[in-house]
Design a protein around this motif. Structure first.
Motif, short mmCIF file in Angstrom:
data_model
loop_
_atom_site.label_atom_id
_atom_site.label_comp_id
_atom_site.label_asym_id
_atom_site.label_seq_id
_atom_site.Cartn_x
_atom_site.Cartn_y
_atom_site.Cartn_z
N GLU A 53 -7.43 -20.10 -40.50
CA GLU A 53 -7.97 -21.43 -40.78
C GLU A 53 -7.55 -22.47 -39.74
O GLU A 53 -8.03 -23.61 -39.76
CB GLU A 53 -7.53 -21.89 -42.18
CG GLU A 53 -6.02 -22.04 -42.37
CD GLU A 53 -5.34 -20.77 -42.81
OE1 GLU A 53 -4.20 -20.86 -43.32
OE2 GLU A 53 -5.93 -19.68 -42.64
N GLU A 54 -6.69 -22.09 -38.80
CA GLU A 54 -6.21 -23.02 -37.78
C GLU A 54 -6.88 -22.83 -36.42
O GLU A 54 -6.61 -23.58 -35.48
CB GLU A 54 -4.69 -22.87 -37.60
CG GLU A 54 -3.87 -23.18 -38.83
CD GLU A 54 -2.40 -22.91 -38.62
OE1 GLU A 54 -1.59 -23.79 -38.95
OE2 GLU A 54 -2.06 -21.82 -38.11
N LEU A 55 -7.74 -21.83 -36.31
CA LEU A 55 -8.31 -21.50 -35.01
C LEU A 55 -9.01 -22.68 -34.35
O LEU A 55 -8.81 -22.96 -33.17
CB LEU A 55 -9.29 -20.32 -35.15
CG LEU A 55 -8.67 -18.98 -35.54
CD1 LEU A 55 -9.75 -17.93 -35.75
CD2 LEU A 55 -7.69 -18.52 -34.47
N GLU A 56 -9.83 -23.38 -35.10
CA GLU A 56 -10.61 -24.48 -34.51
C GLU A 56 -9.73 -25.60 -33.99
O GLU A 56 -10.14 -26.35 -33.10
CB GLU A 56 -11.61 -25.03 -35.54
CG GLU A 56 -12.73 -24.06 -35.88
CD GLU A 56 -13.77 -24.68 -36.80
OE1 GLU A 56 -13.64 -25.89 -37.09
OE2 GLU A 56 -14.69 -23.97 -37.21
N TRP A 86 -9.71 -23.11 -27.88
CA TRP A 86 -11.03 -23.63 -27.54
C TRP A 86 -11.70 -22.70 -26.51
O TRP A 86 -11.61 -22.96 -25.31
CB TRP A 86 -10.91 -25.04 -26.98
CG TRP A 86 -10.19 -25.96 -27.92
CD1 TRP A 86 -10.74 -26.70 -28.94
CD2 TRP A 86 -8.78 -26.22 -27.98
NE1 TRP A 86 -9.76 -27.40 -29.61
CE2 TRP A 86 -8.55 -27.13 -29.05
CE3 TRP A 86 -7.68 -25.77 -27.24
CZ2 TRP A 86 -7.27 -27.58 -29.38
CZ3 TRP A 86 -6.41 -26.22 -27.56
CH2 TRP A 86 -6.22 -27.12 -28.61
N PRO A 87 -12.36 -21.64 -26.96
CA PRO A 87 -13.05 -20.76 -26.02
C PRO A 87 -14.19 -21.51 -25.32
O PRO A 87 -14.97 -22.19 -25.98
CB PRO A 87 -13.60 -19.64 -26.91
CG PRO A 87 -12.90 -19.77 -28.22
CD PRO A 87 -12.51 -21.20 -28.35
N GLY A 88 -14.25 -21.38 -24.01
CA GLY A 88 -15.31 -22.03 -23.24
C GLY A 88 -16.33 -21.03 -22.74
O GLY A 88 -16.30 -19.85 -23.10
N LYS A 89 -17.19 -21.49 -21.86
CA LYS A 89 -18.28 -20.63 -21.39
C LYS A 89 -17.83 -19.57 -20.40
O LYS A 89 -18.61 -18.71 -20.00
CB LYS A 89 -19.40 -21.48 -20.78
CG LYS A 89 -19.02 -22.23 -19.53
CD LYS A 89 -20.22 -23.04 -19.03
CE LYS A 89 -19.91 -23.78 -17.75
NZ LYS A 89 -21.09 -24.55 -17.29
N ARG A 90 -16.56 -19.62 -19.99
CA ARG A 90 -16.00 -18.56 -19.15
C ARG A 90 -14.79 -17.91 -19.82
O ARG A 90 -13.92 -17.36 -19.15
CB ARG A 90 -15.63 -19.11 -17.76
CG ARG A 90 -16.85 -19.54 -16.96
CD ARG A 90 -16.53 -19.84 -15.50
NE ARG A 90 -17.75 -20.25 -14.82
CZ ARG A 90 -18.15 -21.50 -14.71
NH1 ARG A 90 -17.41 -22.47 -15.21
NH2 ARG A 90 -19.27 -21.81 -14.09
N THR A 91 -14.76 -17.99 -21.14
CA THR A 91 -13.68 -17.35 -21.91
C THR A 91 -14.19 -16.04 -22.49
O THR A 91 -15.11 -16.03 -23.32
CB THR A 91 -13.20 -18.26 -23.05
OG1 THR A 91 -12.77 -19.51 -22.52
CG2 THR A 91 -12.04 -17.62 -23.80
#
Length: 236
Positions: free
Chosen positions: A118-121, A125-130
Motif C-alpha cells: 500500500e506504500e508503493l505509490e 516512481w517507475p518512469g518511461k525508462r524503468t
C-alpha cells in the motif's frame, strides 16, 4: 547559416538555441522528439538539403539518463539480478517490505526501498525508462506490484514464474474489478527472460537481463548466426 550553431531540445520538447534556419530548427526539434520517445536513441549525423538550395550537416547528439531497473522482491534470486545489472551500469532499485532481506549487504550499490504494497505509490516512481522485475514469491505482493507497474509508464514489466502465474495474478486483480488495456498488457513479460536453458539463480539473472537489453535496444534476442548482419547502420 553559422558553422557550429547549436540547438538543445529537452525531453519536454522545449528548444534552446538557434541553428540559423527555421527549417533546420523545425527539423531538429522533430527529430529530437522522435528520438527522445525511444528507449535507447542513438546519436547520428544527417546531410540535409536546404529549401533555398545547398546542404547542411546536422549532428544529433542524444544524452539521456541511464536506464533503471526496479526489482520488486529481495529474495536470494534477486541478488544476482541486481549485481549483474550494476555491472552493466544500470541504476538498480530493490523494493521489499522486509528489512532483513533488503539490505546493503545483499544488494551493494543498489538503492533499497522498504515499502509495503500500500506504500508503493508514495515511495517509488517507475518512469518511461524503468524496467521492472516482479519476483516477490508472494501472490498478494506480486498482484499489488503488477498492478502498480502496469499503471505506470514502465516499458517492461517482467513477472517471474510460469504462464499460469500470470493468469492467477490477472484473474485475482479482475476479481477486484481491476482490468488493463491491451497496450498495458503488451508491456508484461511472462515467463520472464530469454530461452537459454537457465537453471541456477545466476543463469536466470543473465536470462532476465538479456531480455531487458533486447527490449531496450529494440532487438529480439535471436541467435546472431541467424541474422544477415549484426549491427544496424548508423541512422537506422
Amino acid at each position: 547559416l553559422t558553422t557550429g550553431a547549436r540547438l538543445f531540445v529537452s525531453e519536454e520538447g522545449l528548444p534552446l538555441g538557434n541553428l540559423g534556419s527555421e527549417f533546420l530548427n523545425d527539423l531538429a526539434e522533430q527529430t529530437a522528439t522522435i528520438k527522445l520517445g525511444k528507449l535507447h536513441p542513438k546519436s547520428e549525423s544527417h546531410s540535409v538539403e536546404l529549401p533555398e538550395g545547398g546542404e547542411a550537416s546536422l549532428f544529433i547528439d542524444v544524452n539521456i539518463p541511464p536506464p533503471e531497473l526496479m526489482i520488486f522482491g529481495a529474495g536470494h534470486d534477486a541478488i544476482p539480478v541486481a549485481k549483474f545489472a550494476g555491472d552493466l551500469g544500470i541504476r538498480t532499485v530493490v523494493v521489499d517490505p522486509r528489512s532483513a532481506f533488503a539490505t546493503e549487504e545483499n544488494f551493494p550499490g543498489a538503492e533499497i526501498v522498504l515499502a509495503r504494497s500500500e506504500e508503493l505509490e508514495d515511495k517509488v516512481w517507475p518512469g518511461k525508462r524503468t524496467f521492472t522485475v516482479i519476483m516477490n514469491h508472494h501472490l498478494e505482493r506480486d498482484q499489488a506490484c503488477l498492478r502498480f507497474a502496469l499503471e505506470s509508464n514502465a516499458p517492461y514489466i517482467g513477472v517471474l514464474g510460469p504462464r499460469k502465474r500470470r493468469k492467477w495474478l490477472l484473474d485475482g486483480l479482475e476479481e477486484q474489478g481491476i482490468t488493463f488495456s491491451e497496450e498495458q498488457l503488451s508491456r508484461m513479460y511472462n515467463p520472464i527472460g530469454l530461452d537459454i536453458g537457465a537453471e541456477t539463480s545466476e543463469e536466470v539473472a543473465i536470462s532476465i537481463l538479456s531480455e531487458i537489453l533486447a527490449v531496450r535496444n529494440g532487438h529480439t534476442g535471436e541467435f546472431l548466426r541467424m541474422k544477415g548482419r549484426i549491427h544496424q547502420p548508423v541512422g537506422e
